[in-house]
Write a protein that holds these residues in place. Structure first.
Motif, mmCIF file in Angstrom:
data_model
loop_
_atom_site.group_PDB
_atom_site.id
_atom_site.type_symbol
_atom_site.label_atom_id
_atom_site.label_comp_id
_atom_site.label_asym_id
_atom_site.label_seq_id
_atom_site.Cartn_x
_atom_site.Cartn_y
_atom_site.Cartn_z
ATOM 1 N N MET A 129 13.306 58.116 -10.023
ATOM 2 C CA MET A 129 13.520 57.337 -8.830
ATOM 3 C C MET A 129 12.244 56.019 -7.851
ATOM 4 N N SER A 130 10.901 56.804 -9.116
ATOM 5 C CA SER A 130 9.722 55.819 -8.724
ATOM 6 C C SER A 130 10.168 54.356 -8.389
ATOM 7 N N LEU A 131 10.277 54.275 -10.245
ATOM 8 C CA LEU A 131 10.212 52.649 -10.545
ATOM 9 C C LEU A 131 11.274 52.426 -9.805
ATOM 10 N N LEU A 132 12.507 52.673 -9.235
ATOM 11 C CA LEU A 132 13.702 52.152 -8.349
ATOM 12 C C LEU A 132 12.907 51.663 -7.786
ATOM 13 N N TRP A 133 12.563 52.303 -6.356
ATOM 14 C CA TRP A 133 11.547 52.427 -5.409
ATOM 15 C C TRP A 133 10.745 50.886 -5.640
ATOM 16 N N THR A 134 9.585 51.144 -6.825
ATOM 17 C CA THR A 134 9.096 50.197 -7.203
ATOM 18 C C THR A 134 8.958 48.681 -7.408
ATOM 19 N N LEU A 135 10.841 48.334 -7.985
ATOM 20 C CA LEU A 135 11.923 47.465 -8.220
ATOM 21 C C LEU A 135 12.366 46.607 -6.930
ATOM 22 N N ILE A 136 12.635 47.670 -5.630
ATOM 23 C CA ILE A 136 13.200 47.204 -4.434
ATOM 24 C C ILE A 136 11.755 46.468 -4.136
ATOM 25 N N VAL A 137 11.223 47.160 -3.830
ATOM 26 C CA VAL A 137 9.987 46.473 -2.336
ATOM 27 C C VAL A 137 9.311 45.354 -3.301
ATOM 28 N N GLY A 138 9.268 45.419 -4.448
ATOM 29 C CA GLY A 138 8.650 44.238 -5.302
ATOM 30 C C GLY A 138 9.657 43.275 -4.868
ATOM 31 N N GLY A 139 11.034 43.310 -5.050
ATOM 32 C CA GLY A 139 11.676 41.891 -4.882
ATOM 33 C C GLY A 139 12.222 41.768 -3.783
ATOM 34 N N VAL A 140 11.690 43.030 -2.431
ATOM 35 C CA VAL A 140 11.279 42.616 -1.387
ATOM 36 C C VAL A 140 10.272 41.196 -0.538
ATOM 37 N N LEU A 141 9.282 42.054 -1.122
ATOM 38 C CA LEU A 141 7.983 41.282 -1.354
ATOM 39 C C LEU A 141 8.239 39.726 -1.683
ATOM 40 N N GLY A 142 9.098 39.538 -3.048
ATOM 41 C CA GLY A 142 8.780 38.106 -3.820
ATOM 42 C C GLY A 142 10.397 37.495 -2.660
ATOM 43 N N TRP A 143 10.524 38.262 -2.641
ATOM 44 C CA TRP A 143 11.806 37.377 -1.519
ATOM 45 C C TRP A 143 11.136 36.886 -0.136
ATOM 46 N N PHE A 144 10.361 38.339 0.136
ATOM 47 C CA PHE A 144 10.048 37.424 1.608
ATOM 48 C C PHE A 144 8.590 36.342 1.622
ATOM 49 N N ALA A 145 8.072 36.245 0.363
ATOM 50 C CA ALA A 145 6.584 35.133 0.391
ATOM 51 C C ALA A 145 8.010 33.838 -0.389
ATOM 52 N N GLY A 146 8.780 33.870 -1.125
ATOM 53 C CA GLY A 146 9.703 32.733 -0.972
ATOM 54 C C GLY A 146 9.973 32.801 -0.251
ATOM 55 N N MET A 147 10.235 33.048 1.693
ATOM 56 C CA MET A 147 10.444 32.584 2.457
ATOM 57 C C MET A 147 9.678 32.237 3.148
ATOM 58 N N ILE A 148 9.006 32.887 3.095
ATOM 59 C CA ILE A 148 7.167 32.320 3.955
ATOM 60 C C ILE A 148 7.146 30.556 3.374
ATOM 61 N N ILE A 149 7.404 30.588 1.832
ATOM 62 C CA ILE A 149 7.146 29.174 2.004
ATOM 63 C C ILE A 149 7.557 28.828 1.777
ATOM 64 N N GLY A 150 9.270 28.710 1.912
ATOM 65 C CA GLY A 150 10.199 27.752 2.229
ATOM 66 C C GLY A 150 10.505 27.678 0.648
ATOM 67 N N ARG A 151 9.907 28.402 -1.200
ATOM 68 C CA ARG A 151 10.818 27.648 -1.599
ATOM 69 C C ARG A 151 11.122 28.589 -2.311
ATOM 70 N N ASP A 152 12.166 28.009 -3.445
ATOM 71 C CA ASP A 152 12.992 29.318 -3.775
ATOM 72 C C ASP A 152 12.991 29.695 -4.663
ATOM 73 N N ILE A 153 12.546 31.051 -5.736
ATOM 74 C CA ILE A 153 12.420 31.919 -6.620
ATOM 75 C C ILE A 153 13.440 31.865 -8.033
ATOM 76 N N PRO A 154 13.166 30.842 -8.901
ATOM 77 C CA PRO A 154 14.300 30.811 -10.168
ATOM 78 C C PRO A 154 14.084 32.267 -10.541
#
Length: 82
Positions: free
Chosen positions: A1-26
């Motif tokens: 369950m810890s790995l799943l939580w890490t992937l979810i939080v990492g994905g959300v933070l990566g998405w949020f970083a892309g939203m902040i600078i206005g560029r999509d991540i491939p």
């Protein structure tokens, strides 16, 4: 369950970083997860471990590291397209 939580939080933070600078991540969701994981690693090297922690990630250093990573990737992809 810890790995799943890490992937979810990492994905959300990566998405949020892309939203902040206005560029999509491939790569969509996988790209966001990778940006979050690499951003967490890069942010911890550059800024250390401080701020709130969620799912094993320190939010502020991870977000800054992910922003740096997204900028680097988008610069490289932009250069390769020319």
């Amino acid at each position: 369950m810890s790995l799943l939580w890490t992937l979810i939080v990492g994905g959300v933070l990566g998405w949020f970083a892309g939203m902040i600078i206005g560029r999509d991540i491939p790569g969509g969701i996988i790209g966001n997860i990778i940006a979050g994981l690499i951003g967490g690693w890069l942010g911890s090297i550059l800024l250390g471990s401080w701020g709130p922690e969620i799912g094993g990630f320190f939010v502020i250093p991870t977000l800054i590291g992910a922003i740096i990573f997204v900028l680097i990737v988008s610069f490289i992809l932009k250069t390769l397209k020319k």
